[in-house]
Design an enzyme around this catalytic site. Sequence first.
Site, PDB file in Angstrom:
ATOM      1  N   GLU A  39       0.874  -1.271  -0.165  1.00 32.96           N
ATOM      2  CA  GLU A  39      -0.123   0.127  -0.032  1.00 32.96           C
ATOM      3  C   GLU A  39       1.150   1.188   0.070  1.00 32.96           C
ATOM      4  O   GLU A  39       0.385   2.616  -0.631  1.00 32.96           O
ATOM      5  CB  GLU A  39      -1.729   0.052   1.005  1.00 32.96           C
ATOM      6  N   TYR A 122      -6.096   7.129   3.514  1.00 29.48           N
ATOM      7  CA  TYR A 122      -6.685   5.930   2.347  1.00 29.48           C
ATOM      8  C   TYR A 122      -5.676   4.860   3.547  1.00 29.48           C
ATOM      9  O   TYR A 122      -6.055   3.401   2.942  1.00 29.48           O
ATOM     10  CB  TYR A 122      -5.910   5.703   0.925  1.00 29.48           C
ATOM     11  N   ASP A 140      -9.300   5.408  -3.136  1.00 27.05           N
ATOM     12  CA  ASP A 140      -8.099   6.211  -3.814  1.00 27.05           C
ATOM     13  C   ASP A 140      -8.506   6.593  -5.267  1.00 27.05           C
ATOM     14  O   ASP A 140      -9.974   7.074  -5.151  1.00 27.05           O
ATOM     15  CB  ASP A 140      -7.016   5.310  -4.171  1.00 27.05           C
TER      16      ASP A 140
END
Length: 333
Positions: A39, A122, A140
Site C-alpha cells: 500500500e 487511505y 483512492d
Amino acid sequence: MPVDASNALLRWYAVDKRRLPWRAEAGERPDPYRIWLSEVMLQQTTVAAVRPYFEAFTSRWPKVADLAAAPEADVMAAWAGLGYYARARNLVACARKVAGELDGIFPDSEAALRALPGVGRYTAAAIAAIAFGRRAVVVDANVERVVSRLFAVEEALPGARERLYALTDALTPEHGAGDFAQAMMDLGSGICTPRSPDCGRCPVAAICAARARGEQERFPVKAPKRARPRREGVAYWLEHDGHVRLVRRPKQGLLGGMLALPTDDAPAEVPWREAGSVDHVFTHFALTMRLLCAESDRRDDGIWWPIERIDEAGLPTLFARLAARGSAWREAA
DNA sequence: GACTCGTGGGT
DNA sequence: TACCCAAGAGT
C-alpha cells in the site's frame, strides 16, 4: 449499493480480479506486513512500477523486523527510482515502531494504523479492510472515479472529496469491505478507466448515472491545474582515481535523504567542462540540469563512489541519468 | 486548503 | 510534443 449491483460487482471480482504478489490467494490469510508494504509503494504509483520493488523488498526483508533492522541508507537505495522518497524514510520509521514498540504486530484498527508514519486515511483504511477484515471506507483515485460516475457528481475534485467519501461509505458493506474495496479498485483500473471506459463489460453499468446519460468520460470533474514552471540547475561530476564525488541530500525537500551528485555549488576549484544537460519532469516543475565535469587531483573526506558500480549507488532517476552522462564523458576523455 | 513531493506509461 | 494519470501523505 443495491444488492443486485453489489453481487454483480463481487461476482465479477471473484472471476476477473488481478493476481498480484501482495494479494493473498484463495484460502490464504493476508500478511499485514506485505499489505502495508504494498500500500505504501502503491501511493501515487502504478502497479507495474511497484511489482519489481515489492519482489526485491520482500526477498531482502521478508518480515517487518528485518526491515526495521536495516540501515536507512540501504532502504533508501533500494527505493531509488520509485519516487516520493519521504515514503522510504517513513517506511523505515514505521517498521521500527511496529517492531520495537508493538511486538512486531501491526495494529488492526484504522485509528491506530493512522498514527503510524506514512499511513494516512487511505492507507489505514486499506490495511484495516484488506489485512484485518475490518469495515473501512477505502477511497483512492480509482474509487473516486468510479463513484463520481455512478452518481454523476458534478462537484469538482478536490472539493468533492468529502462527498465522494460519504457516498463510498454508503456503498461499503458491513462484511467483506476488503473485497469490496479491491473490487472497486480493479474496476477502476481495468474497466472504469479515465479515458474510454469499457462500460459494456462493467458489472455495475446498470446503476451508473453517468452511463445513463452517456457522459461517463466527463467524470470525475476536476479543477483546472496550474501551469508547470520550468527551472534550471547545475550538477557536478567530479572524479578521482575511478571514483565520483557524491553527496547525501538533506532529509527535507526534493529527493530528500537520497545520494546524488553535488548541485548548485562546485565541490572543488578545478576547470569544469560542459557535458550537456538532462531534462527531467517532476510533478510540479520541469527541470533542465546542466552537467559540469572535471578531474580532481585529490580526494577529500566526502563520499566517493566507484564509477564502475555507480548503478549500485541507488541514485534517484534524475541523477542516474546525469551519472550516465558523466560516465560517457569519462569514457570519451 | 494549498503546496510539496517522482516517475514512467499512455494518448 | 505536451499533457494526463497513478492503491496519497505530510506540512
